[in-house]
Scaffold this motif. Structure first.
Motif, short mmCIF file in Angstrom:
data_model
loop_
_atom_site.label_atom_id
_atom_site.label_comp_id
_atom_site.label_asym_id
_atom_site.label_seq_id
_atom_site.Cartn_x
_atom_site.Cartn_y
_atom_site.Cartn_z
N THR A 259 8.94 31.91 -3.47
CA THR A 259 9.21 31.76 -4.90
C THR A 259 10.67 31.40 -5.15
O THR A 259 10.98 30.53 -5.98
N VAL A 260 11.56 32.06 -4.43
CA VAL A 260 12.99 31.75 -4.58
C VAL A 260 13.29 30.34 -4.11
O VAL A 260 14.05 29.59 -4.75
N LEU A 261 12.69 29.95 -2.99
CA LEU A 261 12.93 28.60 -2.45
C LEU A 261 12.45 27.53 -3.42
O LEU A 261 13.13 26.51 -3.63
N LYS A 262 11.31 27.73 -4.05
CA LYS A 262 10.79 26.76 -5.02
C LYS A 262 11.67 26.70 -6.27
O LYS A 262 11.90 25.61 -6.82
N ALA A 263 12.14 27.85 -6.72
CA ALA A 263 13.03 27.85 -7.89
C ALA A 263 14.33 27.13 -7.57
O ALA A 263 14.86 26.38 -8.41
N LEU A 264 14.85 27.32 -6.36
CA LEU A 264 16.07 26.63 -5.94
C LEU A 264 15.83 25.13 -5.87
O LEU A 264 16.67 24.33 -6.31
N ALA A 265 14.69 24.71 -5.34
CA ALA A 265 14.38 23.28 -5.24
C ALA A 265 14.24 22.65 -6.62
O ALA A 265 14.60 21.48 -6.81
N SER A 266 13.73 23.39 -7.57
CA SER A 266 13.55 22.88 -8.94
C SER A 266 14.80 23.08 -9.78
O SER A 266 14.82 22.63 -10.94
N ASN A 267 15.80 23.78 -9.23
CA ASN A 267 17.04 24.10 -9.96
C ASN A 267 16.72 24.82 -11.27
O ASN A 267 17.24 24.50 -12.34
N GLU A 268 15.85 25.81 -11.17
CA GLU A 268 15.44 26.58 -12.34
C GLU A 268 15.69 28.06 -12.07
O GLU A 268 15.08 28.66 -11.18
N GLU A 269 16.58 28.65 -12.84
CA GLU A 269 16.84 30.07 -12.71
C GLU A 269 15.76 30.87 -13.41
O GLU A 269 15.09 30.38 -14.33
N PHE A 270 15.58 32.11 -12.97
CA PHE A 270 14.54 32.97 -13.54
C PHE A 270 15.02 33.54 -14.88
O PHE A 270 16.22 33.73 -15.10
N PRO A 271 14.07 33.81 -15.78
CA PRO A 271 14.45 34.42 -17.07
C PRO A 271 15.18 35.75 -16.85
O PRO A 271 14.93 36.45 -15.87
N ARG A 272 16.04 36.08 -17.80
CA ARG A 272 16.85 37.29 -17.64
C ARG A 272 16.01 38.56 -17.60
O ARG A 272 16.40 39.55 -16.97
N ASP A 273 14.86 38.56 -18.28
CA ASP A 273 14.03 39.76 -18.30
C ASP A 273 13.07 39.82 -17.12
O ASP A 273 12.23 40.73 -17.03
N SER A 274 13.16 38.86 -16.19
CA SER A 274 12.30 38.85 -15.00
C SER A 274 12.96 39.62 -13.87
O SER A 274 14.18 39.53 -13.67
N PRO A 275 12.17 40.40 -13.11
CA PRO A 275 12.75 41.08 -11.94
C PRO A 275 13.37 40.10 -10.95
O PRO A 275 14.30 40.47 -10.22
N MET A 276 12.88 38.86 -10.93
CA MET A 276 13.40 37.85 -10.01
C MET A 276 14.78 37.35 -10.44
O MET A 276 15.42 36.62 -9.69
N SER A 277 15.23 37.71 -11.64
CA SER A 277 16.53 37.23 -12.10
C SER A 277 17.66 37.71 -11.19
O SER A 277 18.76 37.14 -11.23
N ALA A 278 17.40 38.72 -10.38
CA ALA A 278 18.42 39.19 -9.43
C ALA A 278 18.75 38.11 -8.41
O ALA A 278 19.79 38.20 -7.74
N MET A 279 17.91 37.08 -8.29
CA MET A 279 18.14 36.01 -7.32
C MET A 279 18.81 34.80 -7.95
O MET A 279 19.02 33.80 -7.28
N ASN A 280 19.17 34.87 -9.24
CA ASN A 280 19.77 33.72 -9.90
C ASN A 280 21.12 33.34 -9.31
O ASN A 280 21.47 32.15 -9.27
#
Length: 402
Positions: A259-280
């Motif tokens: 999930t992190v790799l795909k977000a990085l490839a798309s250059n899309e940070e996670f929403p602030r209220d998402s637990p994944m936002s720690a990877m922004n």
């Protein structure tokens, strides 16, 4: 001299019922037939034409399950054996770009072109997957096992963490393994994907930029990261990277990394209220690294392919019979799907009649007509399925789809 009556030293009595001689079974197919019988080349010329009209119509009746994937693998082997791989793959890339309304939705639909491209990349890129992913996956597995022994996971969602988990420690571990994976992929891409893979991404980037300016790297990311690398990370056993499927805890850790790799490839940070936002922070820090990776993967001296001897391509004895059974048993459905394209492709009428003739040439012909008028004119006698001991293709595990 009078002959003795039947049963008393004379000939046996005639049978009460006369049996009609059985039809002689067609000889068993062997891969060598592809090189010696023009009938097969005639079939492949029609079915595997670069316009993809009939091939795409045939894919409409191929289910997206294990049985459909086995038949797709057989089709790709036959394309390789008939020396049409480069033409078909390039045509798939062109079709995907041409049929997409906007760049962000490219490779989001599981259509024929994507299915062919994914399976082709998994086959020719198997060594790249092993070199870039396998070691990191095993290191991640060891870490998951170590944490599990103390009642911990790698979870960063507070609602899914155990009492022993530490959020900061888990985020740190996830950043570490995402960085390891990114470094391995970057190094292996820089060392070279091989001309045949690089040519695909070069063509994709060029065509995408021409139709959707400034979209090239994003589209390359869609195929390379989202549709090729990420599935191999989440299900490594399906790509030969592990012997068994990951357990639920390891599978969750692999999904987080993907999930992190795909977000990085798309250059899309996670929403602030998402637990994944720690990877922004990781995403913003490594954006340029990913962009350079995508540029390298889609850059080369030219788009030429390396060609090997088609006769060395291994074709299984069931490949052609399975293909013929599908076409014969689903002929009317394939024709309906092909008919939908007729307004744009008038030459499809002649192509479909040639397909019927080519299939009939390689199968038995029944002594009856189907009784259904063909939209493309009078059809030849309805061909019977290619006879083998396995039976009809769509009766094997009920996976034929239709």
């Amino acid at each position: 001299k009078p002959r003795p009556p039947p049963g008393k030293g004379g000939p046996p009595p005639p049978p009460a019922v006369s049996f009609v001689g059985l039809r002689t079974k067609q000889k068993e197919f062997s891969p060598e037939d592809l090189d010696n019988d023009f009938k097969y080349q005639n079939l492949f010329e029609v079915l595997f034409s670069p316009e993809l009209h009939l091939l795409s119509a045939m894919f409409e009746v191929m289910a997206e399950d294990a049985a459909g994937d086995r038949l797709l693998a057989a089709v790709l082997r036959l394309i390789d054996r008939s020396a049409r791989t480069e033409v078909i793959i390039k045509a798939c890339v062109e079709m995907e770009v041409a049929n997409t309304l906007d760049a962000p939705t490219m490779f989001r639909r599981s259509n024929m072109s994507l299915r062919i491209l994914r399976m082709h990349l998994a086959k020719v890129g198997s060594q790249f997957l092993e070199d870039s992913l396998r070691a990191v996956i095993f290191r991640l597995k060891d870490e998951v096992d170590r944490k599990r022994a103390s009642g911990c996971t790698m979870e960063i969602d507070p609602t899914l963490m155990t009492e022993q988990d530490n959020l900061q420690s888990n985020v740190k571990d996830l950043v570490f393994f995402c960085g390891c994976l990114l470094d391995e992929i970057r190094q292996k891409v820089s060392a070279g994907l091989g001309n045949n893979i690089t040519a695909i991404f070069m063509q994709l980037r060029t065509l995408s930029e021409a139709r959707f300016p400034n979209s090239g790297l994003g589209v390359v990311a869609g195929l390379l990261i989202h549709r090729f690398l990420a599935p191999a990370i989440v299900e490594p056993h399906l790509f030969g990277l592990t012997d068994i499927a990951p357990d639920p805890t390891l599978e969750r850790a692999l999904k987080l990394v993907a999930t992190v790799l795909k977000a990085l490839a798309s250059n899309e940070e996670f929403p602030r209220d998402s637990p994944m936002s720690a990877m922004n922070t990781f995403i913003s820090t490594n954006h340029r690294v990913m962009q350079q990776l995508l540029k390298t993967a889609s850059s080369g001296k030219d788009d030429s392919w390396d060609h090997s001897d088609p006769k060395k391509v291994e074709v299984l004895p069931k490949d052609v019979p399975d293909l013929l059974r599908l076409v014969v048993n689903k002929m009317e459905i394939i024709e309906r799907h092909a008919y939908l394209q007729e307004q744009q492709h008038e030459e499809l009428r002649g192509s479909f009649l040639r397909l019927r003739a080519a299939v009939a040439d390689l199968t038995y012909s029944a002594s009856y007509s189907s009784g259904v008028g063909s939209r493309y004119g009078a059809a030849p006698m309805a061909p019977l399925p290619y006879e083998t001991d396995e039976g009809a293709w769509d009766e094997q595990g009920q996976g034929g789809g239709g």
